[in-house]
Design a protein around this motif. Structure first.
Motif, PDB file in Angstrom:
ATOM      1  N   SER A  23       0.812  -1.209   0.000  1.00  0.00           N
ATOM      2  CA  SER A  23       0.000   0.000   0.000  1.00  0.00           C
ATOM      3  C   SER A  23       0.850   1.266   0.000  1.00  0.00           C
ATOM      4  O   SER A  23       0.338   2.358  -0.241  1.00  0.00           O
ATOM      5  N   ILE A  24       2.144   1.121   0.256  1.00  0.00           N
ATOM      6  CA  ILE A  24       3.071   2.254   0.146  1.00  0.00           C
ATOM      7  C   ILE A  24       4.401   1.706  -0.376  1.00  0.00           C
ATOM      8  O   ILE A  24       4.844   0.642   0.018  1.00  0.00           O
ATOM      9  N   LYS A  25       4.986   2.425  -1.276  1.00  0.00           N
ATOM     10  CA  LYS A  25       6.264   2.007  -1.872  1.00  0.00           C
ATOM     11  C   LYS A  25       7.430   2.583  -1.064  1.00  0.00           C
ATOM     12  O   LYS A  25       7.253   3.398  -0.167  1.00  0.00           O
ATOM     13  N   GLY A  26       8.620   2.160  -1.387  1.00  0.00           N
ATOM     14  CA  GLY A  26       9.815   2.572  -0.651  1.00  0.00           C
ATOM     15  C   GLY A  26      10.091   4.060  -0.703  1.00  0.00           C
ATOM     16  O   GLY A  26      10.464   4.667   0.300  1.00  0.00           O
ATOM     17  N   GLY A  27       9.933   4.672  -1.870  1.00  0.00           N
ATOM     18  CA  GLY A  27      10.200   6.105  -2.023  1.00  0.00           C
ATOM     19  C   GLY A  27       9.325   6.972  -1.133  1.00  0.00           C
ATOM     20  O   GLY A  27       9.837   7.807  -0.364  1.00  0.00           O
ATOM     21  N   PRO A  28       7.994   6.800  -1.216  1.00  0.00           N
ATOM     22  CA  PRO A  28       7.139   7.587  -0.316  1.00  0.00           C
ATOM     23  C   PRO A  28       7.383   7.285   1.161  1.00  0.00           C
ATOM     24  O   PRO A  28       7.227   8.164   2.004  1.00  0.00           O
ATOM     25  N   ALA A  29       7.784   6.064   1.480  1.00  0.00           N
ATOM     26  CA  ALA A  29       8.091   5.729   2.870  1.00  0.00           C
ATOM     27  C   ALA A  29       9.304   6.524   3.356  1.00  0.00           C
ATOM     28  O   ALA A  29       9.314   7.027   4.475  1.00  0.00           O
ATOM     29  N   VAL A  30      10.312   6.645   2.510  1.00  0.00           N
ATOM     30  CA  VAL A  30      11.502   7.426   2.871  1.00  0.00           C
ATOM     31  C   VAL A  30      11.122   8.894   3.058  1.00  0.00           C
ATOM     32  O   VAL A  30      11.574   9.551   4.002  1.00  0.00           O
ATOM     33  N   VAL A  31      10.272   9.402   2.183  1.00  0.00           N
ATOM     34  CA  VAL A  31       9.816  10.791   2.302  1.00  0.00           C
ATOM     35  C   VAL A  31       9.056  10.989   3.612  1.00  0.00           C
ATOM     36  O   VAL A  31       9.249  11.992   4.308  1.00  0.00           O
ATOM     37  N   ALA A  32       8.206  10.027   3.974  1.00  0.00           N
ATOM     38  CA  ALA A  32       7.451  10.128   5.226  1.00  0.00           C
ATOM     39  C   ALA A  32       8.381  10.128   6.430  1.00  0.00           C
ATOM     40  O   ALA A  32       8.188  10.900   7.377  1.00  0.00           O
TER      41      ALA A  32
END
Length: 64
Positions: A23-32
């Motif tokens: 439901s969330i990819k690695g890139g957006p997780a790093v941004v979060a």
């Protein structure tokens, strides 16, 4: 301190589950994660901390 550590661990577990679930990819997780890191060092951090502490106190005062 114990509440913030527990919250960090809980949010880390939720983030890992969301990444593994797709439901969330690695890139957006790093941004979060970076957003949270920089938000913690901003001027808003004490207000957010007081808000979360008051919610935690309210939840802990509930009698079942």
């Amino acid at each position: 301190m114990a509440i913030s550590l527990s919250a960090v661990l809980l949010l880390a577990i939720v983030l890992v589950v969301m990444i593994r679930g797709g439901s969330i990819k690695g890139g957006p997780a790093v941004v979060a994660v970076l957003f949270g890191f920089f938000l913690a060092s901003s001027g808003m951090a004490p207000s957010i901390n007081r808000f979360l502490t008051s919610i935690s106190d309210m939840i802990s005062s509930i009698n079942f």
